[in-house]
Design a protein around this motif. Sequence first.
Motif, PDB file in Angstrom:
ATOM      1  N   LEU A 157      49.048  39.609  41.009  1.00  0.00           N
ATOM      2  CA  LEU A 157      47.676  39.391  41.506  1.00  0.00           C
ATOM      3  C   LEU A 157      46.651  40.157  40.677  1.00  0.00           C
ATOM      4  CD1 LEU A 157      47.999  39.281  45.411  1.00  0.00           C
ATOM      5  CD2 LEU A 157      47.756  37.370  43.806  1.00  0.00           C
ATOM      6  N   CYS A 160      46.231  37.999  37.486  1.00  0.00           N
ATOM      7  CA  CYS A 160      45.389  36.800  37.722  1.00  0.00           C
ATOM      8  C   CYS A 160      43.906  37.180  37.645  1.00  0.00           C
ATOM      9  CB  CYS A 160      45.677  36.208  39.099  1.00  0.00           C
ATOM     10  SG  CYS A 160      47.248  35.353  39.248  1.00  0.00           S
ATOM     11  N   GLN A 161      43.561  38.290  38.278  1.00  0.00           N
ATOM     12  CA  GLN A 161      42.148  38.714  38.307  1.00  0.00           C
ATOM     13  C   GLN A 161      41.672  39.150  36.926  1.00  0.00           C
ATOM     14  OE1 GLN A 161      41.036  41.149  41.950  1.00  0.00           O
ATOM     15  NE2 GLN A 161      43.234  41.399  41.935  1.00  0.00           N
ATOM     16  N   ARG A 182      47.620  32.392  47.112  1.00  0.00           N
ATOM     17  CA  ARG A 182      47.102  33.730  46.757  1.00  0.00           C
ATOM     18  C   ARG A 182      46.774  33.808  45.268  1.00  0.00           C
ATOM     19  NH1 ARG A 182      48.018  38.166  49.922  1.00  0.00           N
ATOM     20  NH2 ARG A 182      46.347  39.031  48.664  1.00  0.00           N
ATOM     21  N   GLU A 185      43.591  31.897  44.594  1.00  0.00           N
ATOM     22  CA  GLU A 185      42.411  32.663  45.086  1.00  0.00           C
ATOM     23  C   GLU A 185      42.020  33.784  44.125  1.00  0.00           C
ATOM     24  OE1 GLU A 185      43.458  34.621  48.752  1.00  0.00           O
ATOM     25  OE2 GLU A 185      43.973  32.680  49.639  1.00  0.00           O
ATOM     26  N   HIS A 186      43.019  34.325  43.448  1.00  0.00           N
ATOM     27  CA  HIS A 186      42.758  35.480  42.584  1.00  0.00           C
ATOM     28  C   HIS A 186      42.511  35.100  41.131  1.00  0.00           C
ATOM     29  CE1 HIS A 186      44.121  37.454  46.200  1.00  0.00           C
ATOM     30  NE2 HIS A 186      43.456  38.505  45.765  1.00  0.00           N
ATOM     31  N   GLN A 298      45.161  44.978  45.620  1.00  0.00           N
ATOM     32  CA  GLN A 298      45.645  44.053  46.648  1.00  0.00           C
ATOM     33  C   GLN A 298      46.836  44.684  47.338  1.00  0.00           C
ATOM     34  OE1 GLN A 298      44.059  41.161  47.360  1.00  0.00           O
ATOM     35  NE2 GLN A 298      42.554  41.792  45.817  1.00  0.00           N
ATOM     36  N   GLY A 322      51.259  40.958  46.539  1.00  0.00           N
ATOM     37  CA  GLY A 322      50.435  42.061  46.066  1.00  0.00           C
ATOM     38  C   GLY A 322      51.260  43.337  45.974  1.00  0.00           C
TER      39      GLY A 322
END
Length: 328
Positions: A157, A160-161, A182, A185-186, A298, A322
């Motif tokens: 996660l 991804c961000q 998830r 979203e990230h 996260q 996360g």
Amino acid sequence: MTATARTVVIRQHGGPEVMMLEDRPLGEPGPGEVRIRHHAVGLNFIDVYQRSGLYAMPLPAALGQEGAGIVEAVGEGVTHLKAGDRAAYGGGPSGAYAEARVMPAGAVVPLPEGIAFEDAAAIMLKGLTVQFLFRRTVPIASGDTVLLHAAAGGVGLLACQWARSEGIRVIAVAGGPEKCARALEHGAIHAIDTRAVPDIAAEVRRLTGGRGVDVVMDGVGRDTFEASLDSLRPLGMMISFGNASGKVPPVDLMALASRGSLKITRPTLFTHIADPEACRAMAADLFGKVVAGEVTAQVGQRFRLDEVAEAHRALEARETTGSTVLIP
Ligand code: NDP
């Protein structure tokens, strides 16, 4: 000062049940060392490898690589930290599963006021890993496409961000629709559910118009290695950085030639943070992303230190998303 600290120790390799909580003596820091009292501790897959013996350690051994808290004392020669400072680390000698510990100061960095201890314990080792994957391994430019396995995990996660903040296109791979959601979203642009899609490489080809991806980041290891190679474009880079499903078997170099002159690397965070200056620069880069709101911690699960066996079982059973944090 407390003379002992509750610490998770293993006396043999094995399942989660080999982890024991013991009172261990807590001395004064020697030259180049720091004593830190943890407010939060991070759980990482490397802790599972060290516990199980996949990465064998001299025994008995204290486990854990990531923590955040208050510096209680520093040894001679330590200039970047002082008693009372907020601080955090990811990597270094194991022993983070503890109320407090003495450790080399090189990997410990001052923690900015705006980052909570629990968030720091969720991002230090995993975020520094993401930093070296995106910044220090192979040039990855805005617009490039990266295939990312275990994309809803601790490293996943954050990755991804990070990618979203740099305009890098992530195709996420994750187990189940919730984990795929998830990852999307990230910041992932596509997500492949391993429970629904048996042929990951074929799906990657479909999503990339037959071309393949520029880079693969594979922390799953044995189960995904072949699919990862099959997902790369010619001259693409395979970054194999973990073994959540088991060790990758020996590689036939011709497998890289026949797929289009692929490149492969097997990095570890420890090489990157061995130089304290480099470690602090990497942490500053990571904290910059966090303070800017581009990357947020996260925390998917919290356990008490005495629930560490349950935390390991959940991580190994693929039940977590996360980061997982232990509260001493
Ligand atoms: P994660 O939170 O990502 O947990 C591991 C995930 O791997 C699971 O949730 C699961 O996701 C996936 N997985 C696939 N197959 C298996 C399997 N057979 N058993 C267990 N999990 C499986 O862990 P971390 O964020 O702590 O670490 C991610 C990876 O990055 C690990 O391999 C770790 O070793 C590696 N790493 C490497 C570093 C380095 O320096 N080289 C530093 C830090 C981490 P799903 O259900 O979606 O498949």
